[in-house]
Write an enzyme that holds these catalytic residues in place. Structure first.
Site: not given
Lengths: 291, 377
Positions: A118, A240, A268
């Protein structure tokens, strides 16, 4: 201590709060760096916002026979002291990239493999632009260079979504209990009791969380993508919400030596929801035979 | 179930209880797909069972922000920790109305420890959310009101100071004129009282500033020996007037140059020395600084200010650091002052993460001490 006349040179029992100044200067202590495994190549695992290095628990051990592994926590997350957080330096992802490079320097890393989840994918990318020799390859897990929608770009979020999200983090564990726990425990003089109450997976200091959330969701690193010279693997998930497939495709187009792999896992955090697939994708990319 | 002892005529219908429970009940697969929900929850979300089961994921009952929160925080927590407790979220009805809820969840694991189901109880938190908002608003109001009071104190304090300076100036001019002994004596009373009042207003202003968080310790190089000596020198005239000996001693092992806030440290020492002189009729007052530990780049120092004064009774010791109390009402009257000095010292030291400690024996004397960590220059 007051009664004694003359110099007492005993070690002070009150002098060491959560983090001693020495711990704050050493990047390895400051970021709670864990080193495991053995191998010529080092894999550096970086967790994303809202979590800590434990998020790699189902993936990292799979590489311990072939690689040296380095895991760490961002300031105020997991086991890294909140004092390591600098409200000015950490106002931008570059500040976090400084931290990452300090860890790399402390571990004398050269040509390591960076694996970032991320927001940390972006941080690793910025670090790779600044010091290209540190990493030979980047594995970017569900990355997004910009969460906000913009002209000709579908990041997936409008500003009010981000505001609501920041409020959610504030209203929940990251805000309320930290503020209320001392009241509930009725014992502000004993921070250890409160700490025990709060200590758990994904523990994040509320002040840090607010700032980290802001820099995570409001950064726009789209212009940095073409500057990356390091070969990279973009690992994305189907469905996602945070990093939609169009964003993965956008990154793939913008980064010259990149490969895009879409896992069938939804969500995610494929390292949690589909650890086997994630391990397999990283192995394939690194050219390791499946064991 | 077998253990439950109910009157023979009453039998609990577990399925009915599940559906009609006064809270929402929901089970999902690890990816969020809803596999069971009770009637209460379906009624809240305005959906039929066949629209929900196996069809939608729990994330779809949440706003975009809620979904992100789920993905980034709640799902990792459930997956790794196996539970989450009273998370505040909004459920979305199909028309977009939001229901504030508290979500508590636990993972059901298979034999290998992998999650097969997440199970949730969901409480309607509409009232609680309202209460929280009211609390936040009340806090904001209280903070504003405290701020305006602090401003008022600040303003009045300055006005009092200007008036007092007028009185002191006038009194000084008056003292230069031809006065009888009796008049000179009366004038001394006036000057003394005015000076006490000036000290008091200074302290009130200073306390107000600390309260407002407006004080940040400075960091600059200074000479500790000189600071301790100078603090004593300032009090020496008053000590000599009372026939007290006033001595200072600084550990020779303390480095010459340290980094810190000499003004604030001077205020603390000055306050403690001032009290010591004030509350001692015969004997001595002593200021000391000792090196407690040398920590490479910094030093730990023990400061002590001791006197042979009237002392403080054990039962009153714990109250002396509170603002506006003095050791006792009587001594307060006798010696003057509002008892702000120690509270100020405590707060100043608090800026450094230190605190004042005290030992005292009535009739024998009092020792105040504190420990500071200062960086070496």
């Amino acid at each position: 201590m007051i009664g004694s006349r003359g110099p007492g040179r005993e070690q002070d029992e009150r002098a060491s709060p959560a983090a001693s100044p020495a711990a704050l200067r050493d990047p390895l202590l400051r970021h709670n760096v864990t080193v495991a495994g053995s191998g010529a190549e080092t894999l550096v695992f970086a967790h994303g916002f809202g979590c800590d290095q434990n998020i790699w628990r189902l993936v990292a051990p799979a590489f311990s026979a072939t690689h040296r592994l380095a895991l760490f926590d961002w300031p105020g997350c997991g086991g890294a002291p909140a004092e390591a957080f600098d409200p000015v330096r950490h106002r931008t992802l570059q500040g976090y990239a400084d931290d990452l490079l300090a860890i790399c320097a402390a571990l004398s890393l050269k040509d390591a493999v960076f694996i970032g989840h991320s927001v940390s994918a972006m941080i690793g990318l910025l670090a790779a632009i600044r010091e290209p020799t540190r990493f030979s390859r980047l594995v970017l897990v569900t990355p997004s260079p910009c969460y906000l929608n913009a002209e000709g770009y579908a990041g997936g979020f409008e500003p009010e979504d981000i505001d609501e999200l920041l409020e959610l983090f504030e209203n929940n564990r990251l805000g309320w209990p930290a503020a209320l726990a001392p009241l509930v425990m009725g014992n502000p003089e004993r921070p250890d009791l409160t700490a025990e109450l709060e200590a758990s997976f994904c523990r994040t200091d509320p002040e840090v969380a607010r700032s980290f959330a802001r820099v995570t969701f409001l950064s726009d690193n789209r212009e940095d993508l073409p500057q990356v010279r390091t070969p990279s693997l973009i690992l994305q998930c189907a469905q996602d919400v945070i990093a939609p497939e169009t964003v993965g495709a956008y990154m793939h187009r913008a980064m010259r030596d990149s490969r895009l792999v879409t896992l069938s896992a939804s969500g995610h955090c494929p390292q949690l929801s589909a650890p086997e697939d994630t391990i397999a994708a990283i192995r394939t990319y690194l050219g390791i035979r499946h064991g | 179930m077998a253990e439950t002892r109910l009157p023979e005529t009453t039998v609990e219908n577990i399925l009915e209880f599940y559906d009609e429970a006064p809270c929402g009940l929901l089970s999902t697969r690890p990816d969020g797909t809803i596999v069971a929900a009770n009637d209460t929850l379906l009624a809240w979300t305005g959906r039929r069972r066949d629209q929900v089961l196996q069809r939608i994921r729990i994330q779809e009952l949440l706003s975009i922000a809620g979904r992100v929160f789920w993905d980034k925080h709640l799902f990792p927590m459930l997956r790794m920790q196996g539970q989450m407790h009273e998370v505040a979220l909004d459920l979305l009805e199909p028309e977009g109305r939001r229901i504030p809820v508290l979500l508590t969840g636990a993972a059901k694991l298979d034999a290998d420890g992998a999650p097969v189901l997440f199970r949730f109880t969901i409480l309607d938190a509409t009232e609680r959310r309202q209460f929280e908002r009211d609390l936040l608003r009340a806090r904001a109001r209280a903070e504003r009101s405290a701020e305006s009071k602090a401003e008022l104190v600040h303003m009045v304090g300055h006005d009092i100071r200007s008036a007092l300076n007028g009185i002191l100036g006038g009194a000084a001019l008056l003292a230069d004129t031809d006065l009888s002994d009796e008049q000179q004596e009366f004038l001394r009373f006036v000057q003394q009282a005015a000076r006490t009042l000036l000290d008091l207003s200074d302290n009130v202003l200073r306390a107000g500033r600390i309260e407002a968080g407006g004080l940040v310790p400075e960091e600059r190089e200074f000479d500790l020996r000189e600071l301790v000596a100078r603090s004593c020198d300032l009090l020496r005239p008053r000590a000599e007037e009372k026939g007290l000996s006033l001595t200072a001693e600084t550990d020779p092992a303390i480095p010459d140059r340290l980094i810190g806030d000499p003004v604030k440290l001077g205020q603390v020492l000055g306050n403690l020395l001032g009290n010591a002189v004030k509350f001692t009729r015969v004997g001595s007052v002593r200021a000391e600084a000792w090196l407690a530990a040398d920590l490479c780049d910094s030093v730990l120092l023990d400061f002590r200010v001791s006197d042979t004064g009237i002392g403080i009774a054990a039962e009153r010791l714990h109250r002396i650091f509170e603002a506006f109390t003095q050791e006792s009402y009587e001594t307060g009257l006798e010696h003057g002052g509002a008892g702000l000095g120690l509270a100020i010292c405590q707060r100043l030291l608090g800026l450094y993460g230190s605190r004042l400690e005290v030992e005292s024996e009535p009739g024998r004397g009092t020792t105040f001490g504190f420990r500071l960590r200062l960086m070496k220059a």
